[in-house]
Design an enzyme around this catalytic site. Sequence first.
Site, mmCIF file in Angstrom:
data_model
loop_
_atom_site.group_PDB
_atom_site.id
_atom_site.type_symbol
_atom_site.label_atom_id
_atom_site.label_comp_id
_atom_site.label_asym_id
_atom_site.label_seq_id
_atom_site.Cartn_x
_atom_site.Cartn_y
_atom_site.Cartn_z
ATOM 1 N N SER A 81 45.045 32.436 48.653
ATOM 2 C CA SER A 81 45.527 31.220 48.001
ATOM 3 C C SER A 81 46.895 31.501 47.404
ATOM 4 O O SER A 81 47.225 32.656 47.082
ATOM 5 C CB SER A 81 44.566 30.802 46.882
ATOM 6 O OG SER A 81 45.110 29.768 46.086
ATOM 7 N N TYR A 113 40.584 32.527 38.493
ATOM 8 C CA TYR A 113 40.814 32.358 39.931
ATOM 9 C C TYR A 113 42.070 33.114 40.360
ATOM 10 O O TYR A 113 42.084 33.740 41.415
ATOM 11 C CB TYR A 113 40.936 30.867 40.248
ATOM 12 C CG TYR A 113 40.983 30.550 41.724
ATOM 13 C CD1 TYR A 113 39.970 30.964 42.574
ATOM 14 C CD2 TYR A 113 42.037 29.814 42.264
ATOM 15 C CE1 TYR A 113 40.004 30.662 43.938
ATOM 16 C CE2 TYR A 113 42.081 29.508 43.616
ATOM 17 C CZ TYR A 113 41.068 29.937 44.447
ATOM 18 O OH TYR A 113 41.107 29.634 45.792
#
Length: 259
Positions: A140, A153
């Site tokens: 990501s 995250y």
Amino acid sequence: MDAMTRRAVVTGASSGIGEATARLLRSRGWDVVGVARRADRLEALEAETGVVAHAADLTDADDIAGLETWLGETGGVDALVHIAGGARGSDRIEDGDAEDWRWMFEANVLSGQRLVASLLPLLRRAADASGHADLLFVTSTAAQVAYPGGGGYNAAKAGEAMLVRALRQELNGEPLRVIEIAPGMVRTEEFTLNRLGGDQDAADKLYEGVESPLVAGDVADVIVYALDAPGHVNLDLVTLRPVAQSAQHLLARGPLTTR
């Protein structure tokens, strides 16, 4: 061995980018094994597309060992496409839930390490037979730039990205491609909804006014391009975002117009 006879294991295949990738690879002639926890969704995908369903929880070492054994008995694997993972929570670090952080590390980092350790012998065998094999990871842009409320995250995806980059160096000299695909804003059915604890209104608000965020099929296109590229070509890192998202922190809301 061409793509008509190559076999890919796609994790996270029950929804989102994983499902889109499994479908697209299958349409291109690959043999595809779809891995996820939700057996019912995998079985529906199998009935529709021919993707072979294999239910497994990738945070469970025994399930990964079972996947390795099953693959070895049923034809091996030419490409590991690791898409499963996810985010939980958007709290500030001081307010974060340690169990959410633990789950994110297990789902995004330890699952990748366990899959590599288990499947690398099968991938080496495939490379010996066909000239190359692939290990592809979807990380990501959260691995590249931190943002408030993203600490857990950010940390998990950065950990996964470092795993990928170290692995590429460790496998230097072997015919094994190690590929990282890092998407920015992608609107899928479940990712943001799960992150926000099932709050549909909050999930919708994130995308409000954004012209054409990426969708799962956009990322799947890039994944399949990387896998179908000639065996000597390695896409080390591909970062993709919607045009409306010029950087992790810079998102246009409203129509895209020239000035």
